[in-house]
Design an enzyme around this catalytic site. Structure first.
Site, short mmCIF file in Angstrom:
data_model
loop_
_atom_site.label_atom_id
_atom_site.label_comp_id
_atom_site.label_asym_id
_atom_site.label_seq_id
_atom_site.Cartn_x
_atom_site.Cartn_y
_atom_site.Cartn_z
CB THR A 127 29.21 33.43 1.50
OG1 THR A 127 28.94 32.39 0.54
CG2 THR A 127 30.64 33.89 1.36
N GLY A 128 27.19 31.33 3.61
CA GLY A 128 25.82 30.88 3.79
C GLY A 128 25.19 31.47 5.03
CE LYS B 176 23.28 18.82 10.99
NZ LYS B 176 22.73 19.75 12.00
N GLY C 78 27.20 30.22 8.05
CA GLY C 78 28.61 30.43 7.75
C GLY C 78 29.02 31.88 7.83
NE ARG D 131 27.43 13.70 15.88
CZ ARG D 131 27.03 13.97 17.13
NH1 ARG D 131 26.96 13.00 18.01
NH2 ARG D 131 26.67 15.19 17.47
#
Length: 310
Positions: free
Chosen positions: A13-14, A133, A17, A137
């Site tokens: 719900t972002g 991020k 998103g 990874r």
């Protein structure tokens, strides 16, 4: 490769998103189950949204994202996870990934990767906004053996790029009401954009193309344009000449350095704008043609929507 059938979303719900959820719902005939994992507070604060999703057949799973029992229990009913958590929760995905790897049921994981390519070149490893991020990874590389992954690299959202930020003229943007534009660099540098609704479309296309998507960084986009081309489109659609000024790359770098030094919340924006202005979104070839084809937005459409929403 097996096609995913049961999709679970985090951050559904972002800001990004919402678009991913919308496209999954539109494509629900391709899946057996679509669910979102969300908090009690979100259900209460976004009741109309969550109820609307429930009415469309989406499973609403209420739990605490930091409670491993809640997450592990949710994983038992799904085979694929799509994360759209915000920048502040990027590193917290590592725990979600660990639990997914241990679940025995989750076969495919899309971490919240949308945006600038964090491994574009050697210098990318030192960029401050990339650190979360990069850790995600690295965790996949070191600790995930059973489960597949996909990094959906989209580049900047044009809706964000064109927005004028009050009090921050040097970050660039297009002021519709004043008909003024602040162009970054010399205005000639190309930037590869992915419209926010297209992120959802491209993600669904990746899900439906597992042979091309799994265990890869898919570099996708909607269109490529220069700041001057964006300005020309605004002038065309408004039927007026705009006042244009420029923030040279060196000035942008000074603003970036100052923002980080002062701990300003705008520092990340300056860094990303600098990366984009330097050409850090450009490739000889995109991966759009590797996945299921979808209709994507054009510069003309994005500007039209920007004018309508001003």
């Amino acid at each position: 490769m097996d096609y995913p059938k049961k999709i679970l979303l985090f951050g559904a719900t972002g800001s990004i998103g919402t678009y991913i959820t919308e496209e999954l719902v539109k494509s629900s005939s391709n899946f057996d189950r679509i669910g979102i994992f969300t908090s009690r507070s979100t259900v209460e604060s976004k009741g109309d949204l969550t109820q609307g999703l429930k009415d469309k057949g989406v499973n609403i799973i209420v739990g605490d994202i930091k409670n491993e029992n809640d997450v592990a229990a949710a994983y038992q009913d799904f085979d694929t996870v799509v994360s759209a958590v915000g920048r502040g929760a990027i590193v917290e995905q590592i725990e979600l990934i660990r639990l997914a790897e241990e679940s025995g049921t989750i076969k495919w994981f899309f971490p919240s990767e949308y945006g600038t390519d964090i491994e574009y070149g050697p210098e990318s490893a030192s960029e401050k906004p990339h650190q979360g991020k990069l850790k995600v990874r690295a965790y996949f590389d070191s600790s995930v053996k059973r489960m597949s992954h996909t990094y959906l690299v989209t580049g900047p959202y044009p809706e964000f790029y064109i927005r004028s930020v009050p009090g921050l003229p040097n970050v660039g943007g297009f002021d519709v009401k004043k008909k003024e534009a602040v162009l970054l660099g010399d205005g000639e540098g190309k930037v590869s954009f992915t419209a926010m609704p297209d992120v959802g479309k491209l993600l669904v296309a990746a899900l439906l193309s597992p042979e091309a998507s799994q265990n890869k960084a898919l570099k996708v986009n909607s269109f490529t344009a220069t700041p001057k081309e964006i300005l020309a489109e605004f002038e065309k659609q408004t039927g007026a000449s705009w006042k244009a000024s420029y923030v040279p790359l060196e000035k942008l770098k000074r603003e970036e350095e100052k923002s980080w030094k002062e701990g300003s919340p705008s520092a990340t924006s300056f860094t990303l704008k600098r990366i984009w202005t330097e050409g850090g979104t450009l490739y000889e070839k995109r991966d759009n043609d590797l996945i299921k084809p979808v209709e994507l937005k054009t510069l003309e459409q994005v500007v039209q929507e920007g004018l309508a929403n001003a």
